[in-house]
Write an enzyme that holds these catalytic residues in place. Structure first.
Site, PDB file in Angstrom:
ATOM      1  N   LYS A   1      -7.130  -5.031  -2.876  1.00 30.84           N
ATOM      2  CA  LYS A   1      -7.908  -5.507  -1.719  1.00 30.84           C
ATOM      3  C   LYS A   1      -8.851  -4.417  -1.242  1.00 30.84           C
ATOM      4  O   LYS A   1      -8.648  -3.238  -1.548  1.00 30.84           O
ATOM      5  CB  LYS A   1      -6.961  -5.917  -0.587  1.00 30.84           C
ATOM      6  CG  LYS A   1      -6.149  -4.750  -0.079  1.00 30.84           C
ATOM      7  CD  LYS A   1      -5.069  -5.226   0.848  1.00 30.84           C
ATOM      8  CE  LYS A   1      -4.179  -4.077   1.245  1.00 30.84           C
ATOM      9  NZ  LYS A   1      -4.905  -2.982   1.901  1.00 30.84           N
TER      10      LYS A   1
ATOM     11  N   ASP B   1       0.790  -1.239   0.000  1.00 31.84           N
ATOM     12  CA  ASP B   1       0.000   0.000   0.000  1.00 31.84           C
ATOM     13  C   ASP B   1       0.825   1.295   0.000  1.00 31.84           C
ATOM     14  O   ASP B   1       0.550   2.205   0.795  1.00 31.84           O
ATOM     15  CB  ASP B   1      -0.960   0.011   1.193  1.00 31.84           C
ATOM     16  CG  ASP B   1      -1.951  -1.137   1.166  1.00 31.84           C
ATOM     17  OD1 ASP B   1      -1.882  -1.953   0.240  1.00 31.84           O
ATOM     18  OD2 ASP B   1      -2.785  -1.220   2.083  1.00 31.84           O
TER      19      ASP B   1
ATOM     20  N   CYS C   1      -2.368  -2.984   7.570  1.00 34.20           N
ATOM     21  CA  CYS C   1      -2.201  -3.854   6.396  1.00 34.20           C
ATOM     22  C   CYS C   1      -0.909  -4.652   6.408  1.00 34.20           C
ATOM     23  O   CYS C   1      -0.897  -5.799   5.959  1.00 34.20           O
ATOM     24  CB  CYS C   1      -2.361  -3.034   5.132  1.00 34.20           C
ATOM     25  SG  CYS C   1      -4.082  -2.488   4.969  1.00 34.20           S
TER      26      CYS C   1
HETATM   27  C1  VGL Z   1      -4.964   0.558   5.781  1.00 31.55           C
HETATM   28  C2  VGL Z   1      -6.496   1.436   7.219  1.00 31.55           C
HETATM   29  C3  VGL Z   1      -7.485   1.354   6.263  1.00 31.55           C
HETATM   30  C4  VGL Z   1      -3.546   0.135   5.525  1.00 31.55           C
HETATM   31  C5  VGL Z   1      -5.931   0.468   4.806  1.00 31.55           C
HETATM   32  O1  VGL Z   1      -3.117   0.081   4.336  1.00 31.55           O
HETATM   33  O2  VGL Z   1      -2.824  -0.143   6.510  1.00 31.55           O
HETATM   34  N1  VGL Z   1      -5.254   1.031   6.974  1.00 31.55           N
HETATM   35  N2  VGL Z   1      -7.190   0.863   5.063  1.00 31.55           N
END
Ligand code: VGL
Ligand code: ZN
Length: 211
Positions: free
Chosen positions: A106, A8, A151
């Site tokens: 995701k 991410d 994540c």
């Molecule tokens: C994430 C919170 C909400 C992450 C993704 O990538 O850690 N955290 N969505």
């Protein structure tokens, strides 16, 4: 095959983004430095529809940071982030994207949040990452990215459960830290579950090592 998983590294998780992770931008140059040391580099993207149920905006009366019960599950509510097709969902401009061989999405179903890069839909559907790795005989992954306490943690715990050996690049991760120390507790949990904690320096200076 030595494999690097980048979790991410998207604009919304960087300073100025919708769900900015403190110092999130510090991990991008680390990702760039490590990629040449790996034969295979894969990445995940948080990839939400605009009406995703993890968004506080979908729950009138609630604020980002609130925790609610959603279909019997605890759900932390977030600001709208990583909406499919938006600039916030794109990889950082500073990331060397040319080295990334495959991207796994995701959080694509509005009803379910999915922190893990391996499973979507509240763990019911694979993102395709584990199959991709198995097809290539990969049994070990080195992980870095955002955010340590969500994540990265979920991806590492799932990878261990799937029988992979996992290293976590500690300086290549940063946490949201809704509660102070969440990032350290997440690293402890990953280590307790069997992950090896390494620094980017160790990874880049000891290419021969199998951890
Ligand atoms: C994430 C919170 C909400 C992450 C993704 O990538 O850690 N955290 N969505
Ligand atoms: Zn998300």
């Amino acid at each position: 095959m030595k494999t690097l998983l980048l979790v991410d590294l998207q604009n919304d998780f960087l300073p100025g983004g919708a769900l900015a992770v403190p110092e999130g931008d510090h991990v991008v140059p680390i990702a760039n430095r490590l990629m040449p040391h790996f034969a295979l580099v894969v990445a995940s993207k948080d990839w939400h529809p605009p009406d995703h149920s993890s968004f506080a905006s979908q729950h009138p009366g609630h604020q980002p940071g609130d925790s609610i019960s959603l279909d019997g599950r605890d759900q932390i509510l977030w600001p709208d982030h990583c909406v499919q097709g938006t600039r916030g969902a794109e990889f950082s401009d500073r990331l060397d994207k040319g080295a990334i061989q495959a991207v796994f999405l995701k959080g694509t179903d509005p009803r379910w949040d999915s922190y893990s890069a391996l499973f979507d839909d509240g763990h019911r559907r694979s993102t395709g990452l584990i199959e991709y790795l198995r097809e290539r005989g990969v049994d070990e992954v080195c992980v870095l990215g955002l955010a340590t306490d969500y994540c990265v943690r979920a991806s590492v715990l799932d990878a261990l459960r799937e029988g992979l050996r996992v290293q976590v690049v500690t300086d290549g991760c940063r946490g949201v830290n809704l509660q102070p120390g969440d990032d350290q507790r997440a690293l402890d949990a990953m280590q307790s579950a069997g992950a090896t904690l390494v620094t980017s320096r160790e990874v880049s200076t000891r290419p021969d090592i199998s951890w």
